[in-house]
Design an enzyme around this catalytic site. Structure first.
Site, mmCIF file in Angstrom:
data_model
loop_
_atom_site.group_PDB
_atom_site.id
_atom_site.type_symbol
_atom_site.label_atom_id
_atom_site.label_comp_id
_atom_site.label_asym_id
_atom_site.label_seq_id
_atom_site.Cartn_x
_atom_site.Cartn_y
_atom_site.Cartn_z
ATOM 1 C CD GLU A 96 -1.804 -2.154 1.502
ATOM 2 O OE1 GLU A 96 -2.492 -3.753 0.892
ATOM 3 O OE2 GLU A 96 -0.846 -2.717 1.498
ATOM 4 C CG HIS B 103 -11.023 -8.433 6.438
ATOM 5 N ND1 HIS B 103 -9.526 -8.723 6.765
ATOM 6 C CD2 HIS B 103 -10.430 -8.813 5.303
ATOM 7 C CE1 HIS B 103 -8.513 -9.095 6.126
ATOM 8 N NE2 HIS B 103 -9.165 -9.184 5.010
#
Length: 336
Positions: free
Chosen positions: A60, A129
């Site tokens: 990322e 998540h």
């Protein structure tokens, strides 16, 4: 008008942006051949090619850092972070580079980067998540932060974000990806409500509910339930978390005299705390009761089987409404 899910509305917005400007591209993990974990970019790589819809390594920080370099060269990158909890490795790039380069270069460099984040809980996933990290980015000067709650806003606001010369952190509530609604695909974004404008989604007279993202649906359900008891609740969808449209919120609170703010993120130093502090400053003499917040708990995100106890629901919101109205409350107030 076309009926679309929120997910398909987001896809349509990116397809339109890619078609309109060859300097626009999409980057992220598994977004090309796979079409993304949630299939939001499904079909875009086959339509625009792998140089415009780019499958990246699982890194990322590298993804956002590459977007910074592309923005320097005049591109408009759309970055997908696969899950909300995966944004943290990119945090340094976002707060140290993306948010500051326009200011640091005295306006000579723009950062027209849109960072899309599937966000928040309610889908039976686990920590990493199902995070709600919006307060980190709201606290960071130089970023626009928005959260959508319906397919039309998903389409329009994503197009506005991509067209903006400011970096935009764009939160998409995962549990609404399959929610359907009418979408005007031919709407001119120049005629749409500004990206930073809140919206009154239900008018009321007795108290104001302020929220955003998937909690808008919960707040509307609470307002409908309250109506059965003769209580009229006004519901405001903030849409933009930075900047906040305090004009719309303050006008509502001055009419109702009472306000409850709700979000999924933790209570401590959350968006609700800032909204309440600002509304207290702006509307102190209009308030008939202390403002209250209904939030997630100050814990790491719980296992899926327990998330219903963590996410603010209709009952917790209505309990707060009872308290601001001075009605008997069935739930003890959380003070810690």
């Amino acid at each position: 008008m076309t009926e679309l899910t929120m997910g398909k509305a987001l896809t349509a917005a990116m397809r339109r942006a890619l078609a309109d400007d060859d300097k626009t591209l999409v980057m992220g993990e598994d977004i090309g051949r796979l079409g993304g974990v949630f299939r939001i970019t499904d079909g875009l790589q086959s339509e625009f090619g792998p140089r415009r819809v780019v499958d990246t390594p699982l890194a990322e920080s590298g993804i956002v850092g590459t977007a910074v370099g592309l923005a320097f060269r005049g591109f408009r990158p759309i970055v997908e972070i696969q899950f909300d909890g995966f944004v943290y490795p990119a945090f340094d790039q976002i707060v140290s580079q993306v948010a500051k380069l326009h200011y640091r270069t005295q306006g000579r460099v723009k950062m027209p980067i849109t960072i899309r984040i599937p966000w928040a809980g309610g889908v039976g996933a686990a920590e990493h998540h199902s995070e709600s990290p919006e307060a980190y980015f709201v606290h960071t000067a130089g970023l626009r932060v928005v959260a959508v709650s319906n397919p039309q806003d998903a389409y329009t606001m994503l197009r506005q974000a991509i067209a903006s010369d400011d970096p935009v952190v764009f939160f998409e509530p995962k549990r609404l990806y399959h929610a359907k609604g009418e979408v005007d695909l031919d709407a001119d974004i120049a005629d749409a409500a500004p990206l930073g404008l809140a919206r009154v989604v239900r008018e009321g007279t007795d108290a104001t509910l302020v929220t955003y993202g998937a909690q808008v649906t919960t707040a509307l359900d609470a307002a409908l339930a309250a109506e059965d008891e003769g209580i009229s609740l006004e519901v405001i969808d903030l849409r933009s978390l930075s900047p906040v449209d305090y004009g719309t919120v303050a006008a509502s609170v001055r009419r109702t005299g009472r306000v409850v703010v709700t979000h999924e993120a933790s209570r401590e130093a959350g968006v609700a705390a800032e909204v309440i502090a600002s509304i207290t400053e702006k509307c102190f003499h209009y308030l008939e009761a202390p403002p209250l917040r209904v939030t997630g708990h100050d814990i790491p995100y719980p296992p899926a089987k327990l998330e219903q106890h963590h996410l603010p629901d209709l009952d917790r919101i209505l309990d707060a409404v009872d308290r601001v109205l001075g009605r008997p409350s069935g739930v003890p107030e959380v003070t810690a």
